[in-house]
Design an enzyme around this catalytic site. Structure first.
Site, PDB file in Angstrom:
ATOM      1  N   HIS A 104      72.900  27.900  18.774  1.00 57.11           N
ATOM      2  CA  HIS A 104      73.785  26.867  18.224  1.00 57.11           C
ATOM      3  C   HIS A 104      73.734  25.655  19.141  1.00 57.11           C
ATOM      4  CE1 HIS A 104      77.263  24.813  16.653  1.00 57.11           C
ATOM      5  NE2 HIS A 104      77.399  25.715  15.711  1.00 57.11           N
ATOM      6  N   GLU A 163      80.159  23.391  14.245  1.00 56.33           N
ATOM      7  CA  GLU A 163      79.399  22.328  13.600  1.00 56.33           C
ATOM      8  C   GLU A 163      80.336  21.431  12.787  1.00 56.33           C
ATOM      9  OE1 GLU A 163      75.491  23.591  12.176  1.00 56.33           O
ATOM     10  OE2 GLU A 163      76.234  23.026  10.210  1.00 56.33           O
ATOM     11  N   HIS A 166      73.791  32.319  19.246  1.00 59.38           N
ATOM     12  CA  HIS A 166      74.915  32.349  18.321  1.00 59.38           C
ATOM     13  C   HIS A 166      74.806  33.419  17.248  1.00 59.38           C
ATOM     14  CE1 HIS A 166      78.298  30.781  16.124  1.00 59.38           C
ATOM     15  NE2 HIS A 166      77.579  30.384  15.107  1.00 59.38           N
ATOM     16  N   GLN A 189      69.538  32.612  16.319  1.00 60.03           N
ATOM     17  CA  GLN A 189      69.965  31.221  16.217  1.00 60.03           C
ATOM     18  C   GLN A 189      70.606  30.742  17.517  1.00 60.03           C
ATOM     19  OE1 GLN A 189      73.297  29.811  13.377  1.00 60.03           O
ATOM     20  NE2 GLN A 189      71.406  28.857  12.691  1.00 60.03           N
ATOM     21  N   ARG A 224      69.631  30.364   9.875  1.00 58.37           N
ATOM     22  CA  ARG A 224      70.804  30.404   9.007  1.00 58.37           C
ATOM     23  C   ARG A 224      71.473  29.031   8.945  1.00 58.37           C
ATOM     24  NH1 ARG A 224      76.631  31.271   9.756  1.00 58.37           N
ATOM     25  NH2 ARG A 224      76.331  31.017  11.979  1.00 58.37           N
ATOM     26  N   ARG A 241      70.437  23.700  12.400  1.00 61.07           N
ATOM     27  CA  ARG A 241      70.755  24.021  13.797  1.00 61.07           C
ATOM     28  C   ARG A 241      69.538  24.150  14.701  1.00 61.07           C
ATOM     29  NH1 ARG A 241      75.768  28.203  12.762  1.00 61.07           N
ATOM     30  NH2 ARG A 241      77.125  26.531  12.075  1.00 61.07           N
ATOM     31  N   PHE A 272      78.500  20.174   6.261  1.00 57.57           N
ATOM     32  CA  PHE A 272      77.930  20.989   7.333  1.00 57.57           C
ATOM     33  C   PHE A 272      76.421  20.742   7.368  1.00 57.57           C
ATOM     34  CE2 PHE A 272      79.528  24.976   9.582  1.00 57.57           C
ATOM     35  CZ  PHE A 272      80.766  24.445   9.871  1.00 57.57           C
ATOM     36  N   LEU A 285      81.717  28.304  21.600  1.00 58.72           N
ATOM     37  CA  LEU A 285      81.287  27.486  20.469  1.00 58.72           C
ATOM     38  C   LEU A 285      82.204  26.302  20.191  1.00 58.72           C
ATOM     39  CD1 LEU A 285      79.349  27.351  18.009  1.00 58.72           C
ATOM     40  CD2 LEU A 285      81.132  28.509  16.736  1.00 58.72           C
TER      41      LEU A 285
HETATM   42  C1  LIG Z   1      82.261  31.877  17.522  1.00 62.88           C
HETATM   43  C2  LIG Z   1      81.657  32.095  16.162  1.00 62.88           C
HETATM   44  C3  LIG Z   1      81.942  31.208  15.129  1.00 62.88           C
HETATM   45  C4  LIG Z   1      81.398  31.391  13.869  1.00 62.88           C
HETATM   46  N1  LIG Z   1      81.696  30.511  12.867  1.00 62.88           N
HETATM   47  C5  LIG Z   1      81.205  30.711  11.624  1.00 62.88           C
HETATM   48  C6  LIG Z   1      81.563  29.854  10.550  1.00 62.88           C
HETATM   49  O1  LIG Z   1      82.351  28.931  10.697  1.00 62.88           O
HETATM   50  N2  LIG Z   1      81.041  30.091   9.339  1.00 62.88           N
HETATM   51  C7  LIG Z   1      80.175  31.120   9.108  1.00 62.88           C
HETATM   52  O2  LIG Z   1      79.733  31.294   7.972  1.00 62.88           O
HETATM   53  N3  LIG Z   1      79.830  31.970  10.116  1.00 62.88           N
HETATM   54  C8  LIG Z   1      80.332  31.780  11.354  1.00 62.88           C
HETATM   55  N4  LIG Z   1      79.976  32.639  12.361  1.00 62.88           N
HETATM   56  C9  LIG Z   1      79.184  33.826  12.049  1.00 62.88           C
HETATM   57  C10 LIG Z   1      80.052  34.855  11.352  1.00 62.88           C
HETATM   58  O3  LIG Z   1      81.374  34.764  11.799  1.00 62.88           O
HETATM   59  C11 LIG Z   1      79.556  36.277  11.618  1.00 62.88           C
HETATM   60  O4  LIG Z   1      78.187  36.354  11.354  1.00 62.88           O
HETATM   61  C12 LIG Z   1      80.261  37.273  10.714  1.00 62.88           C
HETATM   62  O5  LIG Z   1      81.656  37.093  10.776  1.00 62.88           O
HETATM   63  C13 LIG Z   1      79.896  38.703  11.082  1.00 62.88           C
HETATM   64  O6  LIG Z   1      80.684  39.586  10.331  1.00 62.88           O
HETATM   65  P1  LIG Z   1      80.363  41.141  10.314  1.00 62.88           P
HETATM   66  O7  LIG Z   1      81.341  41.747   9.383  1.00 62.88           O
HETATM   67  O8  LIG Z   1      78.924  41.341  10.011  1.00 62.88           O
HETATM   68  O9  LIG Z   1      80.576  41.638  11.801  1.00 62.88           O
HETATM   69  P2  LIG Z   1      81.763  41.439  12.889  1.00 62.88           P
HETATM   70  O10 LIG Z   1      82.852  40.578  12.416  1.00 62.88           O
HETATM   71  O11 LIG Z   1      81.069  41.083  14.152  1.00 62.88           O
HETATM   72  O12 LIG Z   1      82.359  42.912  13.009  1.00 62.88           O
HETATM   73  C14 LIG Z   1      81.637  43.975  13.565  1.00 62.88           C
HETATM   74  C15 LIG Z   1      82.493  45.213  13.496  1.00 62.88           C
HETATM   75  O13 LIG Z   1      81.722  46.347  13.895  1.00 62.88           O
HETATM   76  C16 LIG Z   1      82.487  47.154  14.770  1.00 62.88           C
HETATM   77  N5  LIG Z   1      81.532  47.903  15.596  1.00 62.88           N
HETATM   78  C17 LIG Z   1      80.418  47.452  16.215  1.00 62.88           C
HETATM   79  N6  LIG Z   1      79.823  48.461  16.865  1.00 62.88           N
HETATM   80  C18 LIG Z   1      80.548  49.566  16.647  1.00 62.88           C
HETATM   81  C19 LIG Z   1      80.445  50.925  17.054  1.00 62.88           C
HETATM   82  N7  LIG Z   1      79.455  51.374  17.832  1.00 62.88           N
HETATM   83  N8  LIG Z   1      81.402  51.783  16.635  1.00 62.88           N
HETATM   84  C20 LIG Z   1      82.440  51.377  15.868  1.00 62.88           C
HETATM   85  N9  LIG Z   1      82.581  50.105  15.462  1.00 62.88           N
HETATM   86  C21 LIG Z   1      81.638  49.214  15.842  1.00 62.88           C
HETATM   87  C22 LIG Z   1      83.351  46.185  15.535  1.00 62.88           C
HETATM   88  O14 LIG Z   1      84.479  46.839  16.060  1.00 62.88           O
HETATM   89  C23 LIG Z   1      83.713  45.202  14.418  1.00 62.88           C
HETATM   90  O15 LIG Z   1      84.814  45.701  13.695  1.00 62.88           O
HETATM   91  C24 LIG Z   1      80.526  32.472  13.629  1.00 62.88           C
HETATM   92  C25 LIG Z   1      80.245  33.362  14.658  1.00 62.88           C
HETATM   93  C26 LIG Z   1      80.786  33.162  15.917  1.00 62.88           C
HETATM   94  C27 LIG Z   1      80.398  34.110  16.997  1.00 62.88           C
END
Ligand SMILES: Cc1cc2nc3c(=O)[nH]c(=O)nc-3n(C[C@H](O)[C@H](O)[C@H](O)COP(=O)(O)OP(=O)(O)OC[C@H]3O[C@@H](n4cnc5c(N)ncnc54)[C@H](O)[C@@H]3O)c2cc1C
Length: 592
Positions: free
Chosen positions: A247, A260, A358, A245, A403, A291, A124, A257
């Site tokens: 992407h 990568e 992203h 970021q 990142r 990135r 990566f 997306l």
């Molecule tokens: C398309 C895409 C591909 C990616 N690919 C990669 C990858 O290959 N490798 C990597 O390391 N990272 C990757 N990332 C980044 C990574 O996936 C995310 O940064 C990470 O998964 C975020 O996890 P989280 O638990 O912080 O939040 P999230 O998974 O975004 O979860 C947020 C949670 O908060 C809840 N929530 C939000 N607001 C409220 C509210 N007001 N009330 C109640 N609930 C709420 C939502 O319901 C959800 O359950 C990618 C991101 C994207 C968008």
């Protein structure tokens, strides 16, 4: 409906987790397994959280494909962060990585395998062997659906551990008492529109990123930064919000997306002359430079007239030389996405790509135990009692100004677990719920009551689009003083217009419309934090590229930005440059 305080139902738990992505679920699992009484609130069904969309994988120096160790991973992360990352947290994360990948493997994540049975790892961006040498292969992948596999496994483990889920409940605001303890949150049951007070000895925010602040982005519609805005309203500053970021490979014009991992598998970028232009911008790492570097290169190619397509508005990603077998085995989801949204098959066609918003590097300031911390005097920090944050909504800060791909899935499990462990200790010392602060509850209810009003004012959707366009136009890949100043003016004008927004009189849609209004308020607060922070930082570092200040300026700017909602005040705090057990990596010129 009456919102008189006594009429609100209440529930009590040891711990409240807001957000059911990988960060929230990993923390909840730690707590539930320690027999804490834990509630997870999520505005969507847990397995629809954005973590499900993560494609490429998760970094850990397992050395299954090429030589590796965590210290090299740490070096790459510090360098990738453009020296704004906090080195204690980065060391902690990189050391824990291998253990946590194996743990995920054991709880059911179906990682792709090598022929010898070991976990498959792909190269990566920004990864190197031996502190800046040859390309490394550090990203553990379950094909191109790694986040999906991780999120589902964590959800199932939580069900087994008896975590209590509030599915489709929307968190509105934190409740604090006069001594600053966080007592829980007011949430709204989306289906019925009824508010509920959840009291807890600890509250953890894991609400994900704010990609929806920009028009073109890879994020889910739900990524509106609610937790971060809740923290801002509770007087907690937002850290490093100028660092978003972009992407490099979003589907041109649409933003979805293309991982990568596509370049990790050997794909590369071409301009209209058929030139592999990344060789000019990053002679060693080429298409696998960091990135921020690749996004700027694409932007410049297009601006200088070497873009592809009828308007010259994008560049091409070439995958067809990888062969049908590799694409089907390693990138099946990507192939699906491209066929669905572009109607072409990457096995035989070039893919039009352009940078897309992203990832939110900034967020709620925390230490490596997930405690939300606010600065006192220079370099001293104080935790907010009972409040934690992990994942993309937090800024711990392992990603600094940029990142590295694959480090966020790692971040959410590492710090989800760390916060869970810290909360378990906190609960041992804080055995009772504190008295509820009725004024705090009344204030949160007022915010909700504001959206009872209906009429013919500007719509939520119009204002949201205006905000997203303004952010993209005035605070994008490249930035400069006068444009950013216009951006601040625009976003402040949008903030004023918010007061006149009303919901339409369509009672059927009323509840979801009200949620969108609450989300818009959150987006606007974060938009202000972002443009104000970006205007103030007069240097280029990581994802924050100023054409008027093209160099990084360590003498004046190697510090974290803190934005306070009240008075739109900015403050700064030093980067934690001391790791836990190894020598620190001093800033060097960042070349790939
Ligand atoms: C398309 C895409 C591909 C990616 N690919 C990669 C990858 O290959 N490798 C990597 O390391 N990272 C990757 N990332 C980044 C990574 O996936 C995310 O940064 C990470 O998964 C975020 O996890 P989280 O638990 O912080 O939040 P999230 O998974 O975004 O979860 C947020 C949670 O908060 C809840 N929530 C939000 N607001 C409220 C509210 N007001 N009330 C109640 N609930 C709420 C939502 O319901 C959800 O359950 C990618 C991101 C994207 C968008």
């Amino acid at each position: 409906m009456s919102y008189g305080d006594s009429s609100i139902p209440r529930r009590r738990f040891d711990s409240l987790v807001i957000g059911a992505g990988g960060g929230g679920l990993r923390a909840a699992l730690q707590l539930a397994q320690a027999e804490a009484n834990v509630a997870v609130v999520s505005k969507v069904f847990p397995t629809r959280s954005h973590t499900v969309a993560a494609q490429g994988g998760m970094n850990a120096a397992l050395a299954n494909v090429l030589p590796d160790n965590w210290h090299w991973h740490m070096y790459d992360t510090v360098k990738g962060s453009d020296y704004l990352g906090d080195q204690d947290a980065i060391e902690y994360m990189c050391r824990a990585a291998s253990h946590l990948v194996v743990e995920l493997d054991h709880i059911g994540v179906p990682f792709s395998r090598l022929d010898n049975g070991k976990i498959y790892q792909r190269p990566f961006g920004g990864q190197s062997q031996n502190f800046g040498g040859e390309q490394a292969a550090r990203t553990c992948a379950a094909a191109d659906r790694t986040g999906h596999a991780i999120l589902h496994s964590l959800y199932q483990q939580n069900i087994r551990a008896k975590t209590h889920f509030f599915d489709e409940f929307f968190a509105i605001d934190l409740i604090k008492d006069e001594e600053g303890y966080v007592l829980g949150a007011l949430v709204l049951e989306i289906e019925t529109g009824e508010p509920i007070l959840i009291e807890a000895k600890t509250t953890l925010l894991a609400t994900g990123g704010v990609g929806q602040l920009f028009r073109t982005n890879t994020n889910a519609r739900i990524n509106t930064g609610d937790g971060l805005a809740m923290a801002l309203r509770a007087g907690i500053p937002a850290q490093d919000m100028e660092f978003f970021q972009f992407h490099p490979t979003g589907i041109a014009g649409k933003g979805m997306l293309i991982t990568e991992g596509a370049r990790g598998e050997g794909g590369y970028l071409l301009n209209n002359d058929g030139e592999r232009f990344m060789e000019r911008y990053a002679p060693n790492a080429k298409d696998l430079a960091s990135r921020d570097v690749v996004s700027r290169a694409i932007y410049l190619e297009v601006r200088e007239g070497r873009g592809c397509g009828p308007q010259g508005g994008y560049v091409h990603l070439k995958l067809d030389h990888l062969g049908t077998e590799v694409i089907k085995k390693r990138l099946p989801g990507i192939r699906d996405t491209i066929m669905t949204f572009l109607g072409i098959d990457p096995v035989e066609s070039l893919i039009p790509v352009y940078p897309t918003t992203h990832y939110t590097m900034g967020g709620i300031p925390t230490n490596r135990f997930g405690q939300v911390v606010v600065p006192l005097q220079q370099s001293a920090e104080e935790p907010i009692p009972g409040l934690y944050a992990v994942g993309e909504c937090a800024c711990v800060s392992v990603h600094g100004a940029n990142r590295l791909g694959g480090n966020s899935l790692l971040d959410i499990v590492v710090f989800g677990r760390a916060a869970g462990n810290h909360i378990i200790d906190f609960l041992k010392e804080n055995r009772h719920h504190r008295a509820m602060n009725q004024e705090g509850v009344a204030l949160a209810l007022e915010r909700l009551a504001r959206w009872e009003k209906r009429g013919d004012g500007e719509s939520v959707d119009e204002l949201r689009q205006a905000l997203q366009s303004a952010m993209e136009e005035y605070c994008g890949v490249f930035r400069q003083e006068d444009v950013l100043q216009q951006g601040v003016d625009k976003v402040l004008e949008i903030e004023r217009r918010l007061a006149d927004v009303t919901l339409k009189d369509q009672s059927k849609l009323f509840n979801t419309a009200r949620i969108e209004a609450l989300e818009l308020e959150n987006l606007v607060d974060i938009g202000v934090a972002t443009v104000v922070s970006a205007l103030a930082r007069k240097e280029s570092r990581g994802a924050h590229s100023r054409t008027d200040y093209p160099e990084r300026d360590d003498e004046h700017w190697m510090k974290h930005t803190l934005f306070y909602k009240e008075g739109r005040k900015l403050d700064y705090k030093p980067v934690r440059t001391k790791p836990i057990s190894v020598d620190s990596f001093p800033p060097k010129k960042r070349v790939y």
